[in-house]
Write a protein that holds these residues in place. Structure first.
Motif, PDB file in Angstrom:
ATOM      1  N   UNK A 138       0.602  10.488  -7.305  1.00  0.00           N
ATOM      2  CA  UNK A 138       0.743  11.188  -6.022  1.00  0.00           C
ATOM      3  C   UNK A 138       1.809  10.514  -5.159  1.00  0.00           C
ATOM      4  N   UNK A 139       1.818   9.194  -5.149  1.00  0.00           N
ATOM      5  CA  UNK A 139       2.834   8.454  -4.407  1.00  0.00           C
ATOM      6  C   UNK A 139       4.230   8.821  -4.912  1.00  0.00           C
ATOM      7  N   UNK A 157       0.846  -1.186   0.000  1.00  0.00           N
ATOM      8  CA  UNK A 157       0.000   0.000   0.000  1.00  0.00           C
ATOM      9  C   UNK A 157       0.887   1.243   0.000  1.00  0.00           C
ATOM     10  N   UNK A 158       0.275   2.401  -0.212  1.00  0.00           N
ATOM     11  CA  UNK A 158       1.057   3.641  -0.343  1.00  0.00           C
ATOM     12  C   UNK A 158       1.752   4.033   0.958  1.00  0.00           C
ATOM     13  N   UNK A 192       7.145   4.584   3.608  1.00  0.00           N
ATOM     14  CA  UNK A 192       8.067   4.182   4.663  1.00  0.00           C
ATOM     15  C   UNK A 192       9.273   3.438   4.086  1.00  0.00           C
ATOM     16  N   UNK A 193       9.013   2.518   3.181  1.00  0.00           N
ATOM     17  CA  UNK A 193      10.090   1.758   2.542  1.00  0.00           C
ATOM     18  C   UNK A 193      11.014   2.708   1.780  1.00  0.00           C
ATOM     19  N   UNK A 223      -4.064   2.917  -7.251  1.00  0.00           N
ATOM     20  CA  UNK A 223      -3.768   2.099  -6.081  1.00  0.00           C
ATOM     21  C   UNK A 223      -5.011   1.728  -5.286  1.00  0.00           C
ATOM     22  N   UNK A 224      -6.160   2.267  -5.689  1.00  0.00           N
ATOM     23  CA  UNK A 224      -7.386   1.968  -4.966  1.00  0.00           C
ATOM     24  C   UNK A 224      -7.406   2.588  -3.585  1.00  0.00           C
ATOM     25  N   UNK A 225      -6.655   3.652  -3.421  1.00  0.00           N
ATOM     26  CA  UNK A 225      -6.565   4.348  -2.141  1.00  0.00           C
ATOM     27  C   UNK A 225      -6.780   5.830  -2.391  1.00  0.00           C
ATOM     28  N   UNK A 226      -6.694   6.623  -1.324  1.00  0.00           N
ATOM     29  CA  UNK A 226      -6.778   8.076  -1.476  1.00  0.00           C
ATOM     30  C   UNK A 226      -5.627   8.593  -2.333  1.00  0.00           C
TER      31      UNK A 226
END
Length: 108
Positions: free
Chosen positions: A37-38, A7-8, A13-14, A29-32
């Motif tokens: 953006x990532x 996930x983003x 963090x990675x 990504x199916x996220x906000x």
């Protein structure tokens, strides 16, 4: 050497710990946070980061290509991914190898 994130939040963090040369991300990504953006968030601390996006959506493909992003349309082969990675790393003069693509003899 490669790292994976599911996930983003984990990807951010990675990236902070690992400081990658390359990000390979789905555009959706199916996220906000989407893939673009990532990448932008990671590039804030790693401005030389290069990105290869993948997408199954033709509108996203055109939008990412318009801003000059290397984008692969799904489905694609491991050879397509290897060629894209080689191209973006070579264009930026960055050390790295497409041999680190998971499933290509790499450790992840």
């Amino acid at each position: 050497e490669t790292r994976r994130a599911s996930d983003s939040k984990t990807a951010l963090s990675v990236a902070q710990d690992f400081e990658p040369h390359l990000l390979v991300s789905d555009s959706n990504l199916g996220e906000e946070v989407d893939g673009a953006e990532l990448a932008a968030r990671i590039r804030e601390s790693l401005p030389t980061l290069v990105t290869v996006f993948m997408t199954g959506f033709s509108d996203r493909l055109r939008a990412l290509e318009t801003v000059g992003a290397m984008t692969l349309a799904k489905p694609f082969s491991r050879d397509d991914l290897r060629a894209a990675v080689t191209k973006v790393l070579g264009a930026r003069g960055q050390a790295g190898s497409a041999d680190s693509i998971p499933g290509n003899g790499a450790t992840a």
